[in-house]
Scaffold this motif. Structure first.
Motif, PDB file in Angstrom:
ATOM      1  N   LEU A 188      -3.602  -6.907  -5.156  1.00 40.64           N
ATOM      2  CA  LEU A 188      -4.841  -7.595  -5.530  1.00 40.64           C
ATOM      3  C   LEU A 188      -4.696  -9.105  -5.388  1.00 40.64           C
ATOM      4  CD1 LEU A 188      -6.005  -5.622  -8.689  1.00 40.64           C
ATOM      5  CD2 LEU A 188      -6.977  -5.548  -6.390  1.00 40.64           C
ATOM      6  N   TYR A 189      -3.570  -9.653  -5.834  1.00 42.27           N
ATOM      7  CA  TYR A 189      -3.337 -11.091  -5.739  1.00 42.27           C
ATOM      8  C   TYR A 189      -3.363 -11.556  -4.285  1.00 42.27           C
ATOM      9  CZ  TYR A 189      -1.005 -15.599  -5.967  1.00 42.27           C
ATOM     10  OH  TYR A 189      -0.703 -16.938  -5.819  1.00 42.27           O
ATOM     11  N   ASN A 190      -2.653 -10.843  -3.415  1.00 40.72           N
ATOM     12  CA  ASN A 190      -2.619 -11.233  -2.003  1.00 40.72           C
ATOM     13  C   ASN A 190      -3.970 -11.060  -1.334  1.00 40.72           C
ATOM     14  OD1 ASN A 190       0.005 -12.175  -1.657  1.00 40.72           O
ATOM     15  ND2 ASN A 190       0.802 -10.114  -1.519  1.00 40.72           N
ATOM     16  N   THR A 191      -4.746 -10.073  -1.754  1.00 39.13           N
ATOM     17  CA  THR A 191      -6.059  -9.855  -1.158  1.00 39.13           C
ATOM     18  C   THR A 191      -7.039 -10.958  -1.534  1.00 39.13           C
ATOM     19  OG1 THR A 191      -5.707  -7.474  -1.190  1.00 39.13           O
ATOM     20  CG2 THR A 191      -7.980  -8.234  -0.985  1.00 39.13           C
ATOM     21  N   PHE A 192      -7.025 -11.364  -2.811  1.00 42.14           N
ATOM     22  CA  PHE A 192      -8.048 -12.293  -3.284  1.00 42.14           C
ATOM     23  C   PHE A 192      -7.602 -13.741  -3.376  1.00 42.14           C
ATOM     24  CE2 PHE A 192      -9.445  -8.170  -5.074  1.00 42.14           C
ATOM     25  CZ  PHE A 192     -10.641  -8.090  -4.381  1.00 42.14           C
ATOM     26  N   LYS A 193      -6.294 -14.028  -3.318  1.00 42.82           N
ATOM     27  CA  LYS A 193      -5.833 -15.402  -3.494  1.00 42.82           C
ATOM     28  C   LYS A 193      -5.066 -15.973  -2.306  1.00 42.82           C
ATOM     29  CE  LYS A 193      -7.367 -16.323  -7.571  1.00 42.82           C
ATOM     30  NZ  LYS A 193      -8.321 -17.405  -7.758  1.00 42.82           N
ATOM     31  N   VAL A 227       0.842  -1.208   0.000  1.00 50.01           N
ATOM     32  CA  VAL A 227       0.000   0.000   0.000  1.00 50.01           C
ATOM     33  C   VAL A 227       0.870   1.248   0.000  1.00 50.01           C
ATOM     34  CG1 VAL A 227      -1.626   1.339   1.412  1.00 50.01           C
ATOM     35  CG2 VAL A 227      -2.043  -1.084   1.004  1.00 50.01           C
ATOM     36  N   LEU A 228       1.936   1.248   0.796  1.00 48.08           N
ATOM     37  CA  LEU A 228       2.847   2.395   0.823  1.00 48.08           C
ATOM     38  C   LEU A 228       3.517   2.630  -0.531  1.00 48.08           C
ATOM     39  CD1 LEU A 228       4.579   2.062   4.297  1.00 48.08           C
ATOM     40  CD2 LEU A 228       3.004   3.837   3.553  1.00 48.08           C
ATOM     41  N   VAL A 229       3.937   1.569  -1.187  1.00 47.67           N
ATOM     42  CA  VAL A 229       4.598   1.721  -2.488  1.00 47.67           C
ATOM     43  C   VAL A 229       3.612   2.233  -3.537  1.00 47.67           C
ATOM     44  CG1 VAL A 229       5.730   0.466  -4.370  1.00 47.67           C
ATOM     45  CG2 VAL A 229       6.386   0.020  -2.012  1.00 47.67           C
ATOM     46  N   PHE A 260       0.487  -2.870  -7.221  1.00 45.90           N
ATOM     47  CA  PHE A 260      -0.980  -2.910  -7.188  1.00 45.90           C
ATOM     48  C   PHE A 260      -1.484  -4.304  -7.558  1.00 45.90           C
ATOM     49  CE2 PHE A 260      -5.166  -2.256  -9.176  1.00 45.90           C
ATOM     50  CZ  PHE A 260      -5.836  -1.727  -8.083  1.00 45.90           C
ATOM     51  N   LEU A 261      -0.884  -4.931  -8.565  1.00 46.13           N
ATOM     52  CA  LEU A 261      -1.285  -6.286  -8.944  1.00 46.13           C
ATOM     53  C   LEU A 261      -0.958  -7.286  -7.830  1.00 46.13           C
ATOM     54  CD1 LEU A 261      -0.208  -6.324 -12.692  1.00 46.13           C
ATOM     55  CD2 LEU A 261      -2.530  -6.159 -11.768  1.00 46.13           C
ATOM     56  N   ILE A 283       5.655   1.719 -13.495  1.00 43.48           N
ATOM     57  CA  ILE A 283       5.837   0.264 -13.524  1.00 43.48           C
ATOM     58  C   ILE A 283       5.825  -0.318 -12.111  1.00 43.48           C
ATOM     59  CG2 ILE A 283       7.500  -1.569 -14.073  1.00 43.48           C
ATOM     60  CD1 ILE A 283       8.328   0.169 -16.502  1.00 43.48           C
ATOM     61  N   MET A 284       6.547   0.318 -11.185  1.00 43.53           N
ATOM     62  CA  MET A 284       6.610  -0.155  -9.810  1.00 43.53           C
ATOM     63  C   MET A 284       5.230  -0.110  -9.146  1.00 43.53           C
ATOM     64  SD  MET A 284       9.239   1.098  -6.839  1.00 43.53           S
ATOM     65  CE  MET A 284       8.782   2.789  -7.054  1.00 43.53           C
ATOM     66  N   GLY A 285       4.488   0.959  -9.359  1.00 43.36           N
ATOM     67  CA  GLY A 285       3.150   1.079  -8.792  1.00 43.36           C
ATOM     68  C   GLY A 285       2.196   0.042  -9.357  1.00 43.36           C
ATOM     69  N   ALA A 286       2.289  -0.210 -10.667  1.00 38.77           N
ATOM     70  CA  ALA A 286       1.411  -1.202 -11.295  1.00 38.77           C
ATOM     71  C   ALA A 286       1.698  -2.607 -10.779  1.00 38.77           C
ATOM     72  CB  ALA A 286       1.568  -1.146 -12.812  1.00 38.77           C
ATOM     73  N   ILE A 287       2.981  -2.947 -10.670  1.00 38.25           N
ATOM     74  CA  ILE A 287       3.346  -4.277 -10.174  1.00 38.25           C
ATOM     75  C   ILE A 287       2.888  -4.460  -8.730  1.00 38.25           C
ATOM     76  CG2 ILE A 287       5.314  -5.727  -9.520  1.00 38.25           C
ATOM     77  CD1 ILE A 287       6.728  -4.657 -12.045  1.00 38.25           C
TER      78      ILE A 287
END
Length: 137
Positions: free
Chosen positions: A67-72, A30-32, A63-64, A57-61
């Motif tokens: 999302l992965y850690n939140t939902f998987k 979240v901080l990044v 963020f993905l 690029i860093m923000g997009a990675i």
């Protein structure tokens, strides 16, 4: 890691640092992402250089990954047997990694299974209560 299996009440209780690690990772991600958004917000469209591209690029990675850690992924310490689909075993760089695949699609990683005795005892107990073991190479 200490794993307690209560067969009478049909749940597994895992004592490790997964919850702490999960929330620390989520906080850092979240901080990044916030840092990337703030830096990109201060960039003019005429001044879009390699620094801005790096933050994009860093923000997009991150963020993905968020999302992965939140939902998987999950860091639950107490899981009912009826919520566990299988015990997954995979080999990464020659090292065995174990995780519990839950019926809601999430994974609970078992980080600290070290010895073959712990691994075999866990597999035997899961087979006894009807939870299958899957090998993913």
């Amino acid at each position: 890691m200490k794993i307690e299996i209560n067969e009478s009440e049909r749940f597994i209780k895992i004592k490790d640092l997964a919850k702490f690690n999960y929330y620390m990772l989520m906080g850092i991600l979240v901080l990044v992402v916030t840092n990337a958004i703030l830096n990109l917000r201060n960039t003019d469209e005429n001044n879009f250089d390699w620094f801005a591209i790096t933050y994009l690029i860093m923000g997009a990675i991150c963020f993905l990954l968020l999302l992965y850690n939140t939902f998987k992924k999950t860091a639950a310490n107490k899981i009912n047997f009826n919520k566990i689909e299988s015990l997954k075993e995979k080999t990464v760089f020659g090292r065995k990694r174990f995780s519990l695949k839950l019926k809601n699609g999430k994974l609970r990683d078992l980080y600290e299974l070290k010895s073959e005795v712990e691994i075999n005892a866990l597999k035997e107990t899961f087979n006894k209560v009807g939870i299958s073991t899957k090998n993913n190479k």
